[in-house]
Design an enzyme around this catalytic site. Sequence first.
Site, PDB file in Angstrom:
ATOM      1  N   CYS A  84       0.822  -1.222   0.000  1.00 32.69           N
ATOM      2  CA  CYS A  84       0.000   0.000   0.000  1.00 32.69           C
ATOM      3  C   CYS A  84       0.848   1.260   0.000  1.00 32.69           C
ATOM      4  O   CYS A  84       0.319   2.363  -0.119  1.00 32.69           O
ATOM      5  CB  CYS A  84      -0.945  -0.008   1.199  1.00 32.69           C
ATOM      6  SG  CYS A  84      -1.691  -1.616   1.495  1.00 32.69           S
ATOM      7  N   ILE A 210     -12.920  -1.204  -1.438  1.00 35.36           N
ATOM      8  CA  ILE A 210     -12.130  -1.693  -2.582  1.00 35.36           C
ATOM      9  C   ILE A 210     -12.324  -0.672  -3.696  1.00 35.36           C
ATOM     10  O   ILE A 210     -13.457  -0.300  -4.008  1.00 35.36           O
ATOM     11  CB  ILE A 210     -12.614  -3.096  -2.996  1.00 35.36           C
ATOM     12  CG1 ILE A 210     -12.314  -4.093  -1.869  1.00 35.36           C
ATOM     13  CG2 ILE A 210     -11.951  -3.534  -4.290  1.00 35.36           C
ATOM     14  CD1 ILE A 210     -13.019  -5.429  -2.039  1.00 35.36           C
ATOM     15  N   LYS A 330     -10.258   5.656   4.028  1.00 36.23           N
ATOM     16  CA  LYS A 330     -11.521   5.190   4.574  1.00 36.23           C
ATOM     17  C   LYS A 330     -12.733   5.574   3.706  1.00 36.23           C
ATOM     18  O   LYS A 330     -13.567   4.730   3.411  1.00 36.23           O
ATOM     19  CB  LYS A 330     -11.649   5.809   5.986  1.00 36.23           C
ATOM     20  CG  LYS A 330     -12.891   5.524   6.725  1.00 36.23           C
ATOM     21  CD  LYS A 330     -12.987   4.063   7.061  1.00 36.23           C
ATOM     22  CE  LYS A 330     -14.421   3.621   7.193  1.00 36.23           C
ATOM     23  NZ  LYS A 330     -15.157   3.549   5.950  1.00 36.23           N
ATOM     24  N   HIS A 334      -9.206   3.534  -1.517  1.00 35.29           N
ATOM     25  CA  HIS A 334      -7.825   3.055  -1.398  1.00 35.29           C
ATOM     26  C   HIS A 334      -7.445   2.163  -2.581  1.00 35.29           C
ATOM     27  O   HIS A 334      -7.377   0.949  -2.453  1.00 35.29           O
ATOM     28  CB  HIS A 334      -7.678   2.308  -0.072  1.00 35.29           C
ATOM     29  CG  HIS A 334      -6.298   1.786   0.216  1.00 35.29           C
ATOM     30  ND1 HIS A 334      -5.146   2.390  -0.253  1.00 35.29           N
ATOM     31  CD2 HIS A 334      -5.883   0.723   0.956  1.00 35.29           C
ATOM     32  CE1 HIS A 334      -4.098   1.702   0.167  1.00 35.29           C
ATOM     33  NE2 HIS A 334      -4.512   0.692   0.891  1.00 35.29           N
TER      34      HIS A 334
END
Lengths: 388, 143
Positions: A84, A210, A330, A334
């Site tokens: 990430c 997602i 959030k 992401h």
Amino acid sequence: MTDVRVAGVGLTHFGSHPERTGRDLFATAALRAFDDAGVPREDVEELNYGNFMGALAEHQGHQAPLMAEAAGVDCPSTRYEEACASAGVAVREAVRTVRSGEADVVVAGGMERMTNLPTDEVTEGLAIAADDLFEVRAGVTFPGAYALMANAYFDAYGGERRDLAHIAAKNHANAVPNEYAQYRREVSVEEALDAPPVAEPLHLYDACPITDGASALVIVSEEYATEHDVDAPVAVTGTGQGTDRMALGDREHLARTPAADDAADAAYADAGVGPDDVDVAEVHDCFTIAEVLALESLDLFEPGEGIGAARNGVTTADGALPVNLSGGLKAKGHPVGATGGSQIAELTRLLRGDHPNSDRVPDAEVGVAHNAGGTVASAVVHVLEVAQ
Amino acid sequence: MSAPASNAGYDEWLDALAAGEGFALACPDGHGSLPPRRVCPECGSTALSEEPLAETGTVETYSVVHVAGPRFADDTPYVNAVADFGPVRLTGVLRGAEPDVDAVAVGDRVAVGVEERATDGEPLVVFRPADGEQAVSRPADGE
Ligand SMILES: [Zn+2]
């Protein structure tokens, strides 16, 4: 050493775009960044591109040349993978390259395509950021790993699900005006508490969605900006990176993130600022507990104090230190390999004054971005400042 | 599902754990690690020896997993835990307690072994409440 400026930023909408190819997403972000920068594509000397799971999602390895082609640049291109934190390290290497004098114009960013896969395959894909032998085979999922950290935190310092729910509510509220955000709707604390469990103590609204999306930044030297009359009022003044043991169980502390401590210390020292100077922060809240761990690693709160920051109103949009005014991972979303670039794009907009939430921090001069990989076995921190 | 590819060092470690002879690697300074490993990740020593795991471990953290990938689809809900076994911490699935956040607690004593994943029968590191320990029906503290 050359000073580094953000000449332009480009983002795609973050959300569910299962039909859009990675190359189309990245091209969109890159063209927007060139447009924002007013820098011609011919001047780009390197492309640093972040991506995590393209081999799984698109059956596509060797993505950097593909993305150079898609963005219309003709220069050396390299893919960075740090889970990430992939785009965070891509940006960091761009900063280091420009500082070294090797190049005056570097494009950095990243892309992730995720929603074209079924959810269980995405879950499996994300899990590979953990240790396959000793964690994934032992039942650790990505949310499950952060749930382990959350419970360890509660045990060490106290705190409860309601504290985390306030982080979710805060970041959802921040995303409402953000045109790039995946979830532009408010979520109440009660709604977050009542959502179904994913990996307890984390429930649905503790987790990032997602997401498909891409980010791109045009990073230039101060000399280039001056010579070419490029308006680039935001400087990257500090960069730092840290690494920890891969498996959570091998860490010194299960409720702290030393890799981010190291990255933050290095970035602050590099910029010559301290945590007290920070006016606004974008941190890696892949799960609500991750925001807590990030704030503590950035020394913005003492260990054990970060958990109450949103609930006490310190990190809300009207608080003393707004955190994740973009909506964060959030609520903004992401797309794993794009996130580190997106955080810096959002922070740049906030500091320039052209972000829909800029009016929450009208006098902000120093911002910090925190991007983490896996369960923070990797971390990258950048300090951005309004250049005088 | 096909057999997993072999991973020398890890496979032998899992076999030893299944036989009740679980071990960790330790350097002369006592830093623990898991195989395959050529260097102590703490201090760089290459003098690593096999040390038996403690008979029982202590749960340091846990979660109740409701959503998992395809390899654990039929195992959910399950308790995932990290437990301290002396030289190292191990990560595994805790069986023998309800998959309920209030049925497990940090500090619980557990034994470790190898069982099968419900989903596909592949080997799985499993913790079970240590003999004589009560790991169920604990009242929730706080709230
Ligand atoms: Zn050692």
